[in-house]
Motif scaffolding. Structure first.
Motif, PDB file in Angstrom:
ATOM      1  N   GLN A   1      -4.445   6.120  -3.896  1.00  0.00           N
ATOM      2  CA  GLN A   1      -5.599   6.356  -3.039  1.00  0.00           C
ATOM      3  C   GLN A   1      -5.267   5.777  -1.669  1.00  0.00           C
ATOM      4  O   GLN A   1      -4.380   4.927  -1.554  1.00  0.00           O
ATOM      5  CB  GLN A   1      -6.831   5.625  -3.583  1.00  0.00           C
ATOM      6  CG  GLN A   1      -7.311   6.136  -4.914  1.00  0.00           C
ATOM      7  CD  GLN A   1      -8.334   5.184  -5.503  1.00  0.00           C
ATOM      8  OE1 GLN A   1      -7.971   4.276  -6.218  1.00  0.00           O
ATOM      9  NE2 GLN A   1      -9.598   5.391  -5.168  1.00  0.00           N
ATOM     10  N   GLU A   2      -5.995   6.239  -0.652  1.00  0.00           N
ATOM     11  CA  GLU A   2      -5.775   5.688   0.681  1.00  0.00           C
ATOM     12  C   GLU A   2      -6.414   4.309   0.792  1.00  0.00           C
ATOM     13  O   GLU A   2      -7.563   4.125   0.418  1.00  0.00           O
ATOM     14  CB  GLU A   2      -6.335   6.615   1.761  1.00  0.00           C
ATOM     15  CG  GLU A   2      -5.487   7.847   1.955  1.00  0.00           C
ATOM     16  CD  GLU A   2      -5.771   8.585   3.260  1.00  0.00           C
ATOM     17  OE1 GLU A   2      -6.433   8.018   4.156  1.00  0.00           O
ATOM     18  OE2 GLU A   2      -5.326   9.740   3.374  1.00  0.00           O
ATOM     19  N   TYR A   3      -5.640   3.368   1.292  1.00  0.00           N
ATOM     20  CA  TYR A   3      -6.099   2.014   1.573  1.00  0.00           C
ATOM     21  C   TYR A   3      -6.071   1.811   3.081  1.00  0.00           C
ATOM     22  O   TYR A   3      -5.057   2.104   3.719  1.00  0.00           O
ATOM     23  CB  TYR A   3      -5.161   0.972   0.953  1.00  0.00           C
ATOM     24  CG  TYR A   3      -5.396   0.692  -0.497  1.00  0.00           C
ATOM     25  CD1 TYR A   3      -5.724  -0.587  -0.931  1.00  0.00           C
ATOM     26  CD2 TYR A   3      -5.278   1.695  -1.456  1.00  0.00           C
ATOM     27  CE1 TYR A   3      -5.927  -0.855  -2.274  1.00  0.00           C
ATOM     28  CE2 TYR A   3      -5.481   1.435  -2.801  1.00  0.00           C
ATOM     29  CZ  TYR A   3      -5.806   0.157  -3.199  1.00  0.00           C
ATOM     30  OH  TYR A   3      -6.009  -0.098  -4.523  1.00  0.00           O
TER      31      TYR A   3
ATOM     32  N   VAL B   1      -6.178  -1.118   5.874  1.00  0.00           N
ATOM     33  CA  VAL B   1      -6.054  -2.562   6.019  1.00  0.00           C
ATOM     34  C   VAL B   1      -6.087  -2.947   7.492  1.00  0.00           C
ATOM     35  O   VAL B   1      -5.749  -2.149   8.366  1.00  0.00           O
ATOM     36  CB  VAL B   1      -4.775  -3.111   5.347  1.00  0.00           C
ATOM     37  CG1 VAL B   1      -4.777  -2.826   3.863  1.00  0.00           C
ATOM     38  CG2 VAL B   1      -3.529  -2.547   5.992  1.00  0.00           C
TER      39      VAL B   1
ATOM     40  N   VAL C   1      -9.939   8.336   3.842  1.00  0.00           N
ATOM     41  CA  VAL C   1     -10.621   7.054   3.753  1.00  0.00           C
ATOM     42  C   VAL C   1     -11.709   7.056   4.821  1.00  0.00           C
ATOM     43  O   VAL C   1     -11.492   7.528   5.932  1.00  0.00           O
ATOM     44  CB  VAL C   1      -9.640   5.873   3.932  1.00  0.00           C
ATOM     45  CG1 VAL C   1      -9.031   5.834   5.303  1.00  0.00           C
ATOM     46  CG2 VAL C   1     -10.285   4.558   3.595  1.00  0.00           C
TER      47      VAL C   1
ATOM     48  N   THR D   1     -11.177  -0.887   3.211  1.00  0.00           N
ATOM     49  CA  THR D   1     -11.782   0.080   2.304  1.00  0.00           C
ATOM     50  C   THR D   1     -10.695   0.792   1.512  1.00  0.00           C
ATOM     51  O   THR D   1      -9.545   0.863   1.943  1.00  0.00           O
ATOM     52  CB  THR D   1     -12.660   1.093   3.080  1.00  0.00           C
ATOM     53  OG1 THR D   1     -13.376   1.914   2.160  1.00  0.00           O
ATOM     54  CG2 THR D   1     -11.852   1.950   4.006  1.00  0.00           C
ATOM     55  N   ILE D   2     -11.085   1.301   0.365  1.00  0.00           N
ATOM     56  CA  ILE D   2     -10.215   2.125  -0.465  1.00  0.00           C
ATOM     57  C   ILE D   2     -10.889   3.477  -0.567  1.00  0.00           C
ATOM     58  O   ILE D   2     -12.067   3.572  -0.933  1.00  0.00           O
ATOM     59  CB  ILE D   2     -10.023   1.517  -1.873  1.00  0.00           C
ATOM     60  CG1 ILE D   2      -9.403   0.121  -1.749  1.00  0.00           C
ATOM     61  CG2 ILE D   2      -9.163   2.443  -2.734  1.00  0.00           C
ATOM     62  CD1 ILE D   2      -9.388  -0.655  -3.048  1.00  0.00           C
TER      63      ILE D   2
ATOM     64  N   HIS E   1      -2.923   2.370   7.263  1.00  0.00           N
ATOM     65  CA  HIS E   1      -3.349   2.983   6.014  1.00  0.00           C
ATOM     66  C   HIS E   1      -2.205   3.802   5.454  1.00  0.00           C
ATOM     67  O   HIS E   1      -1.232   4.080   6.135  1.00  0.00           O
ATOM     68  CB  HIS E   1      -4.643   3.788   6.173  1.00  0.00           C
ATOM     69  CG  HIS E   1      -4.504   5.114   6.847  1.00  0.00           C
ATOM     70  ND1 HIS E   1      -4.377   5.261   8.210  1.00  0.00           N
ATOM     71  CD2 HIS E   1      -4.487   6.365   6.334  1.00  0.00           C
ATOM     72  CE1 HIS E   1      -4.286   6.549   8.510  1.00  0.00           C
ATOM     73  NE2 HIS E   1      -4.355   7.243   7.386  1.00  0.00           N
TER      74      HIS E   1
ATOM     75  N   THR F   1      -8.068  -5.866   3.221  1.00  0.00           N
ATOM     76  CA  THR F   1      -8.289  -4.488   2.816  1.00  0.00           C
ATOM     77  C   THR F   1      -9.720  -4.159   3.207  1.00  0.00           C
ATOM     78  O   THR F   1     -10.669  -4.784   2.723  1.00  0.00           O
ATOM     79  CB  THR F   1      -8.093  -4.303   1.299  1.00  0.00           C
ATOM     80  OG1 THR F   1      -6.742  -4.650   0.976  1.00  0.00           O
ATOM     81  CG2 THR F   1      -8.369  -2.863   0.878  1.00  0.00           C
TER      82      THR F   1
ATOM     83  N   ILE G   1       0.815  -1.226   0.000  1.00  0.00           N
ATOM     84  CA  ILE G   1       0.000   0.000   0.000  1.00  0.00           C
ATOM     85  C   ILE G   1       0.846   1.272   0.000  1.00  0.00           C
ATOM     86  O   ILE G   1       0.305   2.358  -0.139  1.00  0.00           O
ATOM     87  CB  ILE G   1      -1.019   0.034   1.164  1.00  0.00           C
ATOM     88  CG1 ILE G   1      -0.331   0.084   2.530  1.00  0.00           C
ATOM     89  CG2 ILE G   1      -1.998  -1.106   1.051  1.00  0.00           C
ATOM     90  CD1 ILE G   1      -1.277   0.368   3.694  1.00  0.00           C
TER      91      ILE G   1
ATOM     92  N   LYS H   1       0.363   3.365  -3.331  1.00  0.00           N
ATOM     93  CA  LYS H   1      -0.984   3.511  -3.896  1.00  0.00           C
ATOM     94  C   LYS H   1      -1.337   4.992  -4.015  1.00  0.00           C
ATOM     95  O   LYS H   1      -0.925   5.811  -3.212  1.00  0.00           O
ATOM     96  CB  LYS H   1      -2.019   2.808  -3.018  1.00  0.00           C
ATOM     97  CG  LYS H   1      -1.819   1.314  -2.902  1.00  0.00           C
ATOM     98  CD  LYS H   1      -2.158   0.621  -4.192  1.00  0.00           C
ATOM     99  CE  LYS H   1      -2.124  -0.894  -4.016  1.00  0.00           C
ATOM    100  NZ  LYS H   1      -2.333  -1.597  -5.262  1.00  0.00           N
TER     101      LYS H   1
END
Length: 125
Positions: free
Chosen positions: A23-25, A27, A51, A44-45, A74, A42, A18, A21
């Motif tokens: 976008q914010e992930y 986990v 997020v 949410t994305i 994240h 994961t 991550i 990435k």
């Protein structure tokens, strides 16, 4: 080797995917009673700068995993690892939910391309 995840340095290898990435992930790592990884989910994305998450989504998979504790993490695509007010608020909600459920939140880590922030080391957990 499935070694216990006790420090940020133990956890970071599980978060490599991550770091870059766009976008914010968010986990969640489910841990057993010996702090060994059961599963990585994961949750949410989000967007490039936030997020959205609720404790029920974070804990749903951990409960199915029969986790004894969890770690969340994240990424910040901006490269700034400092937690936002929203990051701190979510962490506080997850700590409270974990106490109620008997599945404590042990750590929250924010990762960037070049660094990280540990809520535990920062005394926010």
């Amino acid at each position: 080797m499935n070694k216990p995840l006790q420090t940020a340095e133990d956890i970071l290898p599980h978060l490599k995917y991550i770091r870059n990435k766009k976008q914010e992930y968010l986990v969640c790592l489910s841990l057993d009673s010996q702090l060994k990884l059961i599963a990585k989910h994961t949750i949410t994305i989000g967007l490039v700068d936030r997020v959205l998450a609720h404790p029920r989504e974070v804990y749903a998979k951990a409960i199915i995993d029969r986790a004894c504790s969890i770690i969340i993490a994240h990424n910040h695509p901006s490269g700034e690892a400092t937690p936002s007010g929203g990051d701190i608020e979510l962490t506080q909600q997850l700590v409270a939910a974990g106490q109620f459920l008997g599945v404590p939140l042990l750590e929250h880590i924010i990762v960037t391309r070049d660094g990280y922030y540990s809520f535990k080391n920062g005394h926010l957990i």
